[in-house]
Design an enzyme around this catalytic site. Sequence first.
Site, PDB file in Angstrom:
ATOM      1  N   LYS A  86      71.847 -12.810 -38.171  1.00  0.00           N
ATOM      2  CA  LYS A  86      70.420 -12.491 -38.300  1.00  0.00           C
ATOM      3  C   LYS A  86      69.873 -11.839 -37.022  1.00  0.00           C
ATOM      4  CE  LYS A  86      69.008 -16.718 -39.371  1.00  0.00           C
ATOM      5  NZ  LYS A  86      70.234 -17.525 -39.528  1.00  0.00           N
TER       6      LYS A  86
ATOM      7  N   ARG B  13      80.803 -17.525 -30.893  1.00  0.00           N
ATOM      8  CA  ARG B  13      79.537 -17.236 -30.224  1.00  0.00           C
ATOM      9  C   ARG B  13      79.296 -18.230 -29.082  1.00  0.00           C
ATOM     10  NH1 ARG B  13      74.063 -16.929 -33.695  1.00  0.00           N
ATOM     11  NH2 ARG B  13      73.966 -19.181 -33.445  1.00  0.00           N
TER      12      ARG B  13
ATOM     13  N   ARG C 260      62.347 -21.833 -43.235  1.00  0.00           N
ATOM     14  CA  ARG C 260      63.614 -22.545 -43.387  1.00  0.00           C
ATOM     15  C   ARG C 260      63.528 -23.674 -44.395  1.00  0.00           C
ATOM     16  NH1 ARG C 260      66.219 -21.112 -38.276  1.00  0.00           N
ATOM     17  NH2 ARG C 260      68.367 -21.840 -38.335  1.00  0.00           N
TER      18      ARG C 260
ATOM     19  N   ARG D 247      74.081 -28.415 -38.789  1.00  0.00           N
ATOM     20  CA  ARG D 247      73.222 -27.242 -39.031  1.00  0.00           C
ATOM     21  C   ARG D 247      73.548 -26.631 -40.390  1.00  0.00           C
ATOM     22  NH1 ARG D 247      74.510 -23.822 -33.970  1.00  0.00           N
ATOM     23  NH2 ARG D 247      73.204 -22.230 -34.913  1.00  0.00           N
TER      24      ARG D 247
ATOM     25  N   ARG E 258      74.666 -21.644 -25.937  1.00  0.00           N
ATOM     26  CA  ARG E 258      73.787 -22.521 -26.702  1.00  0.00           C
ATOM     27  C   ARG E 258      74.500 -23.834 -26.996  1.00  0.00           C
ATOM     28  NH1 ARG E 258      71.151 -19.070 -31.560  1.00  0.00           N
ATOM     29  NH2 ARG E 258      71.210 -21.162 -32.467  1.00  0.00           N
TER      30      ARG E 258
END
Length: 374
Positions: free
Chosen positions: A198, A312, A273, A330, A318
């Site tokens: 995204k 990532r 969300r 998640r 993160r």
Amino acid sequence: MNVIQLNDKIFEPFITADEIQREIRSLAKEINESYAGKKVVFVAVLNGAFMFASDLLKEITIDCEITFVKVSSYKGTATTGRVDELIGLTTKLRDRDVIIIEDIVDTGITMDKIHKIIELERPSSLKICTLLYKPAAHEGVHKPDYVGFSIPNAFVVGYGLDYDEIGRNLKEIYQVRETKSENSMLNIVLFGPPGAGKGTQSERIIEKYGLVHLSTGDIFRANIKGETELGVLAKSFIDKGQLVPDEVTIDLIKSEFKKYSNPKGFIFDGFPRTNAQAEALDAFLQSEGTAISKMLALDVEIDELKARLKKRAEVSGRADDANPDVIQNRIDVYIAETMPVKAFYQEQDKFVKINGLGSVDEITGRLFAELDKI
Ligand code: IMP
Ligand code: MG
């Protein structure tokens, strides 16, 4: 009541069945009182008024008759031009108290024609009762005497009223939703599970279409970094892979939105969300005179996502990318709470699925192709 689609248009709930019935009782009471001791002939105009006439008559307690007419306009001789007639007007109306029952008076042109023809019969009194009246559209001579609801100048359906002959059977009344062409903003929800791409794709869309990027995740992370009050609160949820509570996120979106004075549009990334967020966003955008144009949903399989998130984590720094348990959480939250948001936009016919596999450029190409269609 939910949003409905009839042919090519979306309609929003406008007047509930209960509100209609309550208003009909009060109209009937008014008529019963004004005509106490008299006998009324109701002339109901088909097709639209059939349901209203039926429910209204059930509440009429004075003596009455009812007859049904249809307005027809046919080509007369060359000199007379178009001629209007009321088909089915067999009841004698001379010296009688007549009330015309209509479902809706819009420009009032139809009502003026009906009124003119009935007046020729010389009733002793002639009044108009309509369930719906659009004062802003009215250009006629004869204003309705009994009005259920005065409504804005927008197209409505249901409770006898049709859109190309459909929708007459609905118990409630719906109002057409403004289409995109009536507001110039391009507002996109970029949707997809964590790791779908995204953020990457948003950057490209913004560059090409000049949209403002509203990423709740980015805003939260900036606040966490700045150790703001919002950041501390958000961190406590994000670190566990949980969603920040809806009220917090919705307020944040509103205040961000209002920072831009004349935007071309927004790209909502990572928001809404949950269905509650989607509903709140719709209501808010409507109050701002705009709406979501499309939801573009990047479709990526779960195994591929996990692999991407792991990769990532090596560069993003993160915390929520690094821990497999948090990643799993998640994804679980995404499936349970976020996936249903798709259906919300599907119902509005705004949902577009985009294949999220392939090179970044390929996916961008697919997104641009959809955006160019709007
Ligand atoms: P007029 O403009 O008052 O002559 O209305 C003409 C006719 O258009 C009405 O009798 C209805 O049949 C139809 N109409 C007007 N507005 C609406 C609407 O919002 N929904 C459905 N039909 C409508
Ligand atoms: Mg009508």
